[in-house]
Design an enzyme around this catalytic site. Structure first.
Site, PDB file in Angstrom:
ATOM      1  CB  THR A  73      -0.920  -0.050   1.106  1.00 42.54           C
ATOM      2  OG1 THR A  73      -1.634  -1.210   1.179  1.00 42.54           O
ATOM      3  CG2 THR A  73      -1.710   1.210   1.334  1.00 42.54           C
ATOM      4  CG  ASN A 152      -5.819  -7.152  -5.930  1.00 38.16           C
ATOM      5  OD1 ASN A 152      -5.861  -6.489  -6.939  1.00 38.16           O
ATOM      6  ND2 ASN A 152      -6.695  -7.243  -4.929  1.00 38.16           N
ATOM      7  CD  GLN A 180      -1.866 -10.864  -5.030  1.00 34.01           C
ATOM      8  OE1 GLN A 180      -1.501 -11.871  -5.199  1.00 34.01           O
ATOM      9  NE2 GLN A 180      -2.587 -10.340  -3.803  1.00 34.01           N
ATOM     10  CB  SER A 200       3.461  -6.521  -0.508  1.00 32.80           C
ATOM     11  OG  SER A 200       2.989  -6.860   0.579  1.00 32.80           O
ATOM     12  CG  HIS A 202       1.435  -9.649   3.059  1.00 33.41           C
ATOM     13  ND1 HIS A 202       0.194 -10.142   3.472  1.00 33.41           N
ATOM     14  CD2 HIS A 202       1.479  -8.492   2.697  1.00 33.41           C
ATOM     15  CE1 HIS A 202      -0.613  -9.020   2.673  1.00 33.41           C
ATOM     16  NE2 HIS A 202       0.100  -7.992   2.606  1.00 33.41           N
ATOM     17  CB  THR A 238      14.400   3.719  12.719  1.00 37.34           C
ATOM     18  OG1 THR A 238      14.888   4.909  13.083  1.00 37.34           O
ATOM     19  CG2 THR A 238      15.493   2.605  12.882  1.00 37.34           C
ATOM     20  CB  CYS A 325      -7.792  -5.199   0.490  1.00 32.50           C
ATOM     21  SG  CYS A 325      -6.026  -5.932   0.534  1.00 32.50           S
TER      22      CYS A 325
HETATM   23  N1  PLP Z   1      -1.516  -4.289  -4.424  1.00 32.69           N
HETATM   24  C1  PLP Z   1      -1.930  -5.649  -4.810  1.00 32.69           C
HETATM   25  C2  PLP Z   1      -2.242  -5.895  -6.015  1.00 32.69           C
HETATM   26  C3  PLP Z   1      -2.320  -6.367  -3.521  1.00 32.69           C
HETATM   27  O1  PLP Z   1      -2.859  -7.456  -3.735  1.00 32.69           O
HETATM   28  C4  PLP Z   1      -2.293  -5.733  -2.171  1.00 32.69           C
HETATM   29  C5  PLP Z   1      -2.671  -6.739  -0.968  1.00 32.69           C
HETATM   30  O2  PLP Z   1      -3.711  -7.250  -1.336  1.00 32.69           O
HETATM   31  C6  PLP Z   1      -1.529  -4.498  -2.227  1.00 32.69           C
HETATM   32  C7  PLP Z   1      -1.460  -3.806  -3.272  1.00 32.69           C
HETATM   33  C8  PLP Z   1      -1.278  -3.946  -0.708  1.00 32.69           C
HETATM   34  O3  PLP Z   1      -0.355  -4.706  -0.271  1.00 32.69           O
HETATM   35  P1  PLP Z   1      -0.139  -4.687   1.529  1.00 32.69           P
HETATM   36  O4  PLP Z   1      -0.803  -5.500   2.012  1.00 32.69           O
HETATM   37  O5  PLP Z   1       1.442  -5.009   1.451  1.00 32.69           O
HETATM   38  O6  PLP Z   1      -0.252  -3.157   1.828  1.00 32.69           O
END
Ligand code: PLP
Length: 386
Positions: A73, A152, A180, A200, A202, A238, A325
């Site tokens: 994000t 996503n 993704q 990202s 995770h 930091t 999300c």
């Molecule tokens: N962009 C895409 C395509 C995503 O799938 C996601 C999370 O689902 C994000 C951005 C946001 O990433 P984060 O969860 O690391 O903020």
């Protein structure tokens, strides 16, 4: 009771034990501030720079082009707001696809509220942006264009190379959200002229709350966080050394193992698709060929998505309802509406996303559970005429 089976890898992936192992020393005795001059600082700095090289190697970048952030994000926000705000007053127009993740979409709306004009680019019924429409929307005052590398929700892989080439020819900065796609689709920024690219941790078997933005050498960005000037002034604060070391390790592993992971995921994905398509009135959404290796996105007519997700959960299977999300919300997904799905059907969608650790046996058991759940919910449903 056996452990539940996790089939929601687009929402987040499990932390790879090898990533955890690499992170642990930075949580314990070796913890230092990378800006400090002493040995503890040195150790943190080494971890940081090794991770920068690891992330760079996943996308063919130079380590100096990687900026660490708090996640996908923030990377998207920094790219969209940063590119727009760094341009002169004569550049007040942005081109952004309708199927972007909320991170890009909401940052773009923020630009609109600051007076920027936005051309929202539509998609076809598979979720694909049309390069000709995209090219036609670019103007002399366009400050940036953004189209995600892969979606996503429905897993469609966009023609990013073509789009980035169009932008490069017109000297328009291009941002790609590769959150993704990374680790699933080969990405090489030396061949694809993106200006910025979001990653990202995770979604890559790394930790949550850590991400990176690739910023091509020479591209200028206005920061969105101000302070001590870390990360070349683009992301003060930091550094999250533990998270960064985790992301760097995860990125290195993703590069080394990508081919095997993708082959494995495809096999599982295709088995799920073949299985669910035997059930009447179940439709696969998204592009068939240009599709992420791990994604199955379905409209299950006559069934409410949340009921299906909860039913499957009770049977021991975790899947997503619509987008990661936006789940929990009760608005139809803008992505599905942009693809032309009727609003009614946009509430009957589930997303099944496999990962590197899922097995064929899990998938076969899941298919049985899925078919039971759909049949039982349809029996109760006034929405389903069958
Ligand atoms: N962009 C895409 C395509 C995503 O799938 C996601 C999370 O689902 C994000 C951005 C946001 O990433 P984060 O969860 O690391 O903020």
């Amino acid at each position: 009771m056996t452990d539940p089976v996790y089939l929601d890898n687009a929402a987040t992936t499990p932390l790879d034990p090898r990533v955890l192992e690499a992170m642990l020393p930075h949580l314990g005795g070796r913890r230092g501030n990378p800006s400090s001059l002493h040995a503890f600082g040195d150790s943190a700095r080494e971890g940081l720079e090794e991770a920068r090289a690891g992330v760079a190697s996943l996308i063919g970048a130079s380590p100096g082009e990687i900026v660490f952030t708090s996640g996908g994000t923030e990377s998207d926000d920094l790219a969209v707001l940063g590119l727009a705000r760094s341009a002169g007053p004569d550049k007040r127009h942005a081109v952004v696809s309708c199927v972007e993740h909320a991170a890009v979409r909401e940052a773009t709306k923020r630009l609109q509220s600051e007076g920027f004009e936005v051309s929202w680019i539509g998609v076809d019924e598979d979720g694909l942006v049309d390069p000709a429409e995209f090219a036609a929307s670019l103007r002399r005052d366009t400050v940036l264009a953004a189209v995600m590398w892969a979606n996503n929700e429905v897993g469609t892989v966009e023609p990013v190379l073509e789009l980035a080439d169009i932008c490069a020819a017109k000297d328009v900065p291009f941002h790609a959200d590769a959150v993704q796609a990374a680790g699933r689709v080969p990405i090489d920024v030396s061949e694809t002229p993106v200006s910025t690219l979001a990653l990202s941790g995770h979604k890559l078997y790394g930790p949550q709350g850590i991400g990176a933005l690739y910023v091509r050498e020479g591209v200028s960005l206005e920061p969105i966080v101000y302070g001590g000037g870390q990360e070349k002034g683009l992301r003060s604060g930091t550094e999250n050394v533990v998270g960064i070391v985790g992301l760097g390790t995860a990125a290195r592993l993703a590069r080394e193992e990508m081919d095997d992971r993708v082959t494995h995921e495809r096999e599982l994905r295709d088995r799920i698709m073949a299985g669910v398509e035997e059930i009447p009135d179940v439709l696969v959404n998204g592009h068939r060929g240009r599709r992420l290796s791990n994604n199955v996105h379905l409209t299950v007519s006559g069934v409410q998505a949340e009921s299906l997700v909860l039913f499957l959960d009770s049977l021991g299977y975790a899947v997503g309802s619509g987008s990661a999300c936006s789940s929990g919300g009760h608005k139809a997904s803008p992505v599905l509406l942009a693809m032309g799905l009727p609003e009614r059907e946009a509430f009957s969608v589930v997303r099944i996303t496999v990962g590197k650790d899922n097995t064929l046996e899990e998938v076969d058991d899941f298919l049985e559970a899925f078919s039971t759940a759909v049949a039982q919910l349809r029996e109760l449903s006034p929405l389903y005429a069958g």
